[in-house]
Design an enzyme around this catalytic site. Sequence first.
Site, PDB file in Angstrom:
ATOM      1  N   ALA A 255       0.826  -1.204   0.000  1.00 39.23           N
ATOM      2  CA  ALA A 255       0.000   0.000   0.000  1.00 39.23           C
ATOM      3  C   ALA A 255       0.858   1.251   0.000  1.00 39.23           C
ATOM      4  O   ALA A 255       2.009   1.237   0.462  1.00 39.23           O
ATOM      5  CB  ALA A 255      -0.932   0.004   1.221  1.00 39.23           C
ATOM      6  N   PHE A 324       4.404   3.795   3.640  1.00 35.95           N
ATOM      7  CA  PHE A 324       4.526   2.772   2.599  1.00 35.95           C
ATOM      8  C   PHE A 324       4.499   1.393   3.256  1.00 35.95           C
ATOM      9  O   PHE A 324       5.260   1.126   4.189  1.00 35.95           O
ATOM     10  CB  PHE A 324       5.837   2.919   1.823  1.00 35.95           C
ATOM     11  N   GLU A 325       3.618   0.535   2.774  1.00 32.46           N
ATOM     12  CA  GLU A 325       3.580  -0.875   3.189  1.00 32.46           C
ATOM     13  C   GLU A 325       4.147  -1.685   2.030  1.00 32.46           C
ATOM     14  O   GLU A 325       3.539  -1.759   0.957  1.00 32.46           O
ATOM     15  CB  GLU A 325       2.139  -1.298   3.492  1.00 32.46           C
ATOM     16  N   ILE A 326       5.307  -2.313   2.236  1.00 31.93           N
ATOM     17  CA  ILE A 326       6.066  -2.817   1.088  1.00 31.93           C
ATOM     18  C   ILE A 326       5.898  -4.311   0.827  1.00 31.93           C
ATOM     19  O   ILE A 326       6.331  -4.802  -0.224  1.00 31.93           O
ATOM     20  CB  ILE A 326       7.562  -2.488   1.245  1.00 31.93           C
TER      21      ILE A 326
END
Length: 458
Positions: A255, A324-326
């Site tokens: 996300a 940031f969700e990586i």
Amino acid sequence: MGGHRRRQKRFLDRSSCSSSLNFVTMMLVLCFLLFFWTGICLADGKQPNATHHHSSFTPINHDLYHTSGALLEEIEGLVDRHPDKLSIETISSKNKGYQAKMNVVTYCREKKECDGKSKLRILLSFGQHGRELITSELALRILSILSEEEFLPNTDRRSLNNTLDKLVIKVVPMENINGRRLVESGEFCERRNGRGVDLNRNWSVDWGKKEKDYDPYEENPGTAPFSEPETQVMRKLSMSFEPHIWVNVHSGMEALFMPYDHKNTTPEGAPSQRMRSILEKLNHLHLGDRCLIGSGGGSVGYLAHGTATDYMYDVVRVPMAFTFEIYGDTAASSKDCFKMFNPMDITTFNKVLNDWSAAFFAMFRLGALQVEDGLLHPGGVAAGSSMNKWISIDDYLNGYLMERRNRYGKKMEVLDLGMQEIRTYFRLFMLSSVLLMFMFCSRISKKNTRPIVTAISL
């Protein structure tokens, strides 16, 4: 005969009473032992109904992941080999016997030109939650590319260097070192810091509010905003650096989030549109359009209160504040924490680092263009305005007053008073000062007007 029967009956009654008493006593002893065992478990933080937090099916893959010590040594080695571009400082903070250390790496391609305010300033934080090891690996990869020991595929280095000349980056590769060490010792589901506080719930914007699905283990916000040394360090760093762009890097899903986390809406106006536009470009160019985009509170499915990104946007006034969700394995069991938050094989591991490194450097380029166009001003006002320096009374007391140095350079902690009491006393002092000033001015005004009134009367 009748007397014998009565005595026999009394004996039987006594025997039955004795048996009843023995049974009751035995039950009380068992209850006490059960209560005592439960108390020990609670004291140790091993709650019978919370064992799922500590269990994991998959251990750390040390063929892919550095230990915390080895990763920080790698970063220190980069700094030693490239002092012309990189510098590092270790910041330590302590509160009520709990101490935390944090490494901050600063990148500037031309150090001679790093003191001015003309460059794009970027603040990146990784490893805020201990169990999210992949985020700190991404920090190492980005620093390796910045130092030119690794290279982005399909990238013109001359064009990239032209962008890098225009910015200064501060990287916190492992914000929660104490929590990370707990994970490495076997607590694979641990996301909190070394004393059980979720660092991404310890900031002051909407702090302490609890949703219906609130999990005290996962989301413990601490005793007060900025009660934790880690958040105190990050807050001071953001206030002094005044970044144009902030990114808080996590894992658990894929996300690209913008404010807000504590409500399911995004800010209004042109700044919000610019943030969304950049996120959409990153998603399309480098992330295969697979990431969720929007507010954290509106996209994840739950609201989060007291987060770093909301504070950066609302209080520090960072023009572009992102989370940031990586990476996330949605098929993994909720008990299998290492697998849920971190890639397991070398192919996925490298793909995550390559894709997200490319996304970060694209963000650097897009941010630099925004500065050139005069669209990014930290503090939400024109660059250089004194309004950039204004902070609230609560923020001053929570952050600036939390730790000071005396004349000998030794750290001092605020007296062991609750921050609420300090704020209350400060407000009462300010209110009383204003009232006294008002009374003083009124008295002077009356003295000055009396001769005029007398003259008119005559």
